[in-house]
Write a protein that holds these residues in place. Structure first.
Motif, mmCIF file in Angstrom:
data_model
loop_
_atom_site.group_PDB
_atom_site.id
_atom_site.type_symbol
_atom_site.label_atom_id
_atom_site.label_comp_id
_atom_site.label_asym_id
_atom_site.label_seq_id
_atom_site.Cartn_x
_atom_site.Cartn_y
_atom_site.Cartn_z
ATOM 1 N N ARG A 31 -23.207 33.889 4.123
ATOM 2 C CA ARG A 31 -22.732 35.025 4.899
ATOM 3 C C ARG A 31 -23.302 34.981 6.321
ATOM 4 N NH1 ARG A 31 -23.129 41.351 4.240
ATOM 5 N NH2 ARG A 31 -24.723 40.884 5.758
ATOM 6 N N THR A 32 -24.573 34.659 6.433
ATOM 7 C CA THR A 32 -25.233 34.620 7.740
ATOM 8 C C THR A 32 -24.591 33.557 8.635
ATOM 9 O OG1 THR A 32 -27.254 35.190 6.561
ATOM 10 C CG2 THR A 32 -27.475 34.517 8.855
ATOM 11 N N MET A 33 -24.358 32.361 8.043
ATOM 12 C CA MET A 33 -23.758 31.283 8.817
ATOM 13 C C MET A 33 -22.351 31.647 9.270
ATOM 14 S SD MET A 33 -24.362 27.594 7.295
ATOM 15 C CE MET A 33 -24.423 26.257 8.412
ATOM 16 N N LEU A 34 -21.592 32.253 8.360
ATOM 17 C CA LEU A 34 -20.228 32.646 8.674
ATOM 18 C C LEU A 34 -20.224 33.631 9.842
ATOM 19 C CD1 LEU A 34 -17.360 32.186 7.602
ATOM 20 C CD2 LEU A 34 -17.630 34.219 6.186
ATOM 21 N N LEU A 35 -21.130 34.617 9.790
ATOM 22 C CA LEU A 35 -21.202 35.598 10.863
ATOM 23 C C LEU A 35 -21.567 34.934 12.188
ATOM 24 C CD1 LEU A 35 -22.861 38.696 9.169
ATOM 25 C CD2 LEU A 35 -20.652 38.604 10.326
ATOM 26 N N ALA A 36 -22.543 34.011 12.140
ATOM 27 C CA ALA A 36 -22.942 33.314 13.371
ATOM 28 C C ALA A 36 -21.746 32.582 13.958
ATOM 29 C CB ALA A 36 -24.075 32.337 13.080
ATOM 30 N N ALA A 65 -34.508 29.495 3.708
ATOM 31 C CA ALA A 65 -33.899 30.799 3.942
ATOM 32 C C ALA A 65 -33.388 31.385 2.626
ATOM 33 C CB ALA A 65 -32.759 30.661 4.949
ATOM 34 N N ARG A 66 -32.761 30.518 1.820
ATOM 35 C CA ARG A 66 -32.255 30.977 0.531
ATOM 36 C C ARG A 66 -33.414 31.477 -0.331
ATOM 37 N NH1 ARG A 66 -29.281 26.582 -0.664
ATOM 38 N NH2 ARG A 66 -27.565 27.372 0.601
ATOM 39 N N PHE A 67 -34.505 30.729 -0.285
ATOM 40 C CA PHE A 67 -35.688 31.079 -1.078
ATOM 41 C C PHE A 67 -36.243 32.421 -0.639
ATOM 42 C CE2 PHE A 67 -40.153 30.479 -2.436
ATOM 43 C CZ PHE A 67 -39.908 30.202 -3.771
ATOM 44 N N ALA A 68 -36.112 32.704 0.664
ATOM 45 C CA ALA A 68 -36.606 33.978 1.184
ATOM 46 C C ALA A 68 -35.629 35.119 0.923
ATOM 47 C CB ALA A 68 -36.863 33.841 2.689
ATOM 48 N N GLY A 114 -31.137 38.807 13.605
ATOM 49 C CA GLY A 114 -31.513 37.666 14.444
ATOM 50 C C GLY A 114 -32.526 36.786 13.735
ATOM 51 N N LEU A 115 -33.446 37.431 13.056
ATOM 52 C CA LEU A 115 -34.454 36.696 12.290
ATOM 53 C C LEU A 115 -33.788 35.851 11.208
ATOM 54 C CD1 LEU A 115 -37.558 36.530 12.234
ATOM 55 C CD2 LEU A 115 -37.494 38.179 10.352
ATOM 56 N N LYS A 116 -32.787 36.462 10.544
ATOM 57 C CA LYS A 116 -32.060 35.733 9.494
ATOM 58 C C LYS A 116 -31.355 34.520 10.080
ATOM 59 C CE LYS A 116 -30.927 39.562 6.407
ATOM 60 N NZ LYS A 116 -29.831 40.446 6.024
ATOM 61 N N LEU A 117 -30.700 34.730 11.239
ATOM 62 C CA LEU A 117 -30.009 33.612 11.883
ATOM 63 C C LEU A 117 -30.972 32.460 12.115
ATOM 64 C CD1 LEU A 117 -27.768 35.258 14.655
ATOM 65 C CD2 LEU A 117 -27.029 34.292 12.492
ATOM 66 N N ARG A 118 -32.139 32.792 12.675
ATOM 67 C CA ARG A 118 -33.088 31.737 12.991
ATOM 68 C C ARG A 118 -33.637 31.088 11.724
ATOM 69 N NH1 ARG A 118 -37.390 34.074 16.231
ATOM 70 N NH2 ARG A 118 -36.434 36.101 15.867
ATOM 71 N N ALA A 119 -33.839 31.911 10.685
ATOM 72 C CA ALA A 119 -34.353 31.351 9.429
ATOM 73 C C ALA A 119 -33.372 30.351 8.842
ATOM 74 C CB ALA A 119 -34.623 32.481 8.430
#
Lengths: 308, 352
Positions: B245-250, B236-239, B223-228
């Motif tokens: 992958r995250t966007m695709l999953l969302a 987000a990439r920098f972190a 969830g944190l990744k989604l929000r980032a």
């Protein structure tokens, strides 16, 4: 001769089908060039179709109807501008809100004025212009509504000229690319965006009114049927350039007209006719994938501007 | 004397103002829509009584509010997941139909299984179908950078043609000739929750979906990744987050949830697939997600409220003859008012 006539009727239908989408897409082009994605397009077209029909019915003049439709589009454009330019809220959501509001208003007013009658009311629509009707093939192609001529021969060239050959067009592009720099150069970012979105709204409503005043002479619930969304795709396909947007509208119109012709020929095909109905949308997506690779979005699109 | 200048300044709104936001929104919406109600030859106060209060007063109409809110909560939560990750899924409407299509098919083959098994199979079926319909726009967005707003809008139109082709072709009712799929099996239907009401188990499914998404968004690393990713792809990439992958999953989870909305409408209300299954639940979901501020629990609350508006619009229409489209207008007006409110909540007008 049969082939020539087939091509002629196909070309004529292509221009006819392309007209409302072309007008709306040019309107969207102005809005996006100034930095605002207007998802209100579908609703603005819908309300434009209704206002045009209703005003023409009451006043007895199709031209008054067309003018009223354009006014309704300008008003909704100003509303969109208030939310996205003055308040600077999310453009996707406010655009969809405008679409919902405009559709609701059109349906509400339609029901109040015409009730829920089973047979939709109708008015005599615009007549087609018959130029050179004695010349076989050319006459068929040129047999078009006035608004089609206005769209292709006036709106597109003038839009291109305004966008690339006038200081006003330069200002529109400037506030859509780099509002900070435009502001520093003394351009009123807010005013330019307001004008671009309002003018765009007027064109979208004109596209909707083409359907009710020229093509159908009636207003129905499914009159727009996603044409606004197609227009948005064509703006990206056309790289925010009015002449390329026109090309896109012709590709969509051509695909659509082809499926109409095939249906009219009553061929017994092993695939359902909905395949052809879906085809223009699929072609649009494919065109978007191909063109979208080099699409250069206006840099400030979706970004509200605030003076610090 | 120089002309006084004003500017918007970023501040937190005082607490008393936040509490007043729903009240101000309602009052403004009432004022803005009352002209239309008067045009419809009704008294605005009376109309709003039938609109927002009468449906809550009776047992049957109150349960009907829950019935109406069931698909809205699901599409609202579906849109939430995508929007949180900065993926503008406008395709919940189409994904809903994909889920409905799967449910209509599964419902005819699941003859004789037990209800829990049927629910499990069909929820999964609806979810997967919604995911599949969300897949193409998502892949195009993530790997070819094709705008998802446009492609999801276009795919919404495409699936309606597919549904129409199926309903007018292989699934056309052989007796009546109506374009509707065969009735789903008894076992595949969602159990009723109350007597003399259409309220069905789908409402519980919607609440479970809200709870799961709330947990994922607020209590897990994913969830944190989604929000980032939603806050900024570069950051987000920098972190070290895999942005694509995250966007695709969302996008896929969002499509899946919208698919479940289609399933509950088929298995809980209609018992077969029809072309007019959704009066725009997918689009309304976008408004509900926005009004809930992309917070899962608030989205559920706003879904319930929209269920009330939908029920109320029909009550007003029946009682006072005001066209039922007053509901749409009210929803849109409320959305626009609240968008302005969000802004006032975050900014304050200051003289400089």
């Amino acid at each position: 001769m049969v082939v020539a006539m087939f091509i002629a009727t196909l070309t004529a239908a292509t221009l006819r089908v392309a007209t409302p989408i072309l007008l709306a897409a040019i309107g969207e082009t102005f809005s996006e060039r100034a930095g605002v994605l207007n998802l209100g397009i579908e609703g603005i077209m819908f309300l434009g179709a209704f206002v045009g029909f209703y005003t023409a019915d009451v006043s007895g003049s199709l031209w008054v109807g067309l003018l009223a439709a354009i006014m309704s589009g300008i008003l909704l454009g100003l509303l969109m501008a208030f939310f996205t330019v003055t308040l600077g809220v999310n453009q996707h959501v406010s655009g969809l809100g405008i679409t919902l509001l405009a559709s609701g208003l059109a349906l509400y007013a339609f029901r109040l004025n015409y009730g829920g009658s089973a047979t939709p009311p109708s008015i005599p629509p615009f007549e087609q212009l018959t130029l050179l009707e004695n010349i076989p093939v050319l006459g068929t192609i040129l047999n078009q509504y006035m608004l089609t001529y206005i769209g292709f021969l006036l709106v597109v060239p003038i839009s291109w000229w305004v966008m690339y050959r006038t200081s006003f067009g330069l200002k529109i592009r400037a506030v859509g690319e780099n509002p900070e720099a435009a502001d520093a150069a003394g351009i009123n970012v807010f005013r330019i965006r307001y004008i671009a979105i309002a003018a765009g709204g007027g064109l979208m409503a004109m596209g909707g009114a083409f359907l009710s005043l020229s093509q159908l002479g009636a207003f129905t619930h499914g009159i727009i049927a996603g044409r606004g969304w197609v227009a948005i795709a064509l703006v990206i396909f056309g790289n925010w350039n009015p002449s390329k947007v026109m090309l896109g509208s012709l590709i969509f119109g051509g695909t659509y007209a082809l499926q109409l012709r095939l249906q009219a020929m009553g061929l017994q095909l092993p695939i359902p006719y909905e395949t052809f109905l879906a085809l223009p949308y699929i072609v649009t997506i494919i065109a978007l994938v191909i063109a979208g690779r080099q699409a250069s979005y206006p840099a400030a699109l979706l970004k509200p501007y605030r003076r610090e | 004397m120089p002309f006084p200048k004003f500017r918007l300044e970023k501040t937190g709104a005082p607490m008393w103002f936040r509490g007043l936001i729903p009240v101000i929104t309602l009052v403004l919406t009432f004022i803005l829509t009352s002209g239309l109600i008067i045009w419809g030859k009704a008294n605005p106060f009376e109309a709003y009584y039938y609109f927002l209060i009468d449906p809550l007063a009776g047992r049957v109409s109150f349960l009907e509010v829950l019935v109406k809110s069931t698909p809205l909560i699901l599409t609202g939560i579906a849109v939430t997941v995508a929007f949180v990750a900065g993926y503008y899924n406008i395709g919940a409407e189409g994904q809903l139909y994909a889920g409905a299509l799967a449910a209509a098919w599964l419902g005819t083959v699941l003859e004789g299984v037990s209800t829990p098994v049927a629910i499990l199979v069909m929820v999964s079926g609806g979810f997967i179908a919604g995911m599949i319909w969300a897949l193409i726009p998502a892949l195009l967005r993530v790997y070819l950078n094709v705008d998802e707003v446009v492609t999801t809008l276009l795919t919404n139109s495409i699936i309606l043609f597919i549904i129409s082709a199926i309903l007018n072709g292989p699934w056309r009712d052989p007796q009546s000739g109506w374009p509707q799929s065969p009735e789903i099996a008894e076992a595949a239907r969602l159990p009723q929750l109350a007597e003399r009401s259409r309220l069905h188990f789908g409402f519980v499914i919607a609440l479970v979906a809200v709870a799961v998404i709330w947990f994922i968004l607020t209590r897990t690393g994913f969830g944190l990744k989604l929000r980032a990713v939603g806050l900024g792809k570069e950051g987000a990439r920098f972190a070290g987050i895999q942005v694509k992958r995250t966007m695709l999953l969302a996008a896929l989870i969002s499509g899946g949830l919208a698919g479940i909305a289609g399933y509950v409408e088929v298995a809980g209300i209609q018992y077969h697939l029809i072309g007019e299954l959704s009066p725009g639940y997918g689009y309304t979901g976008i408004i509900i997600a926005t009004m809930g501020g992309l917070n899962a629990l608030a989205v559920a609350a706003s879904g319930l409220f929209f269920g009330l508006v939908e029920t109320g619009a029909q009550t007003v229409s029946r009682a006072l003859g005001v066209p039922v489209y007053l509901g749409e207008i009210t929803q849109a007006t409320m959305l626009l008012v609240i968008l302005g409110m969000f802004l006032l909540q975050r900014y304050r007008i200051r003289r400089v």
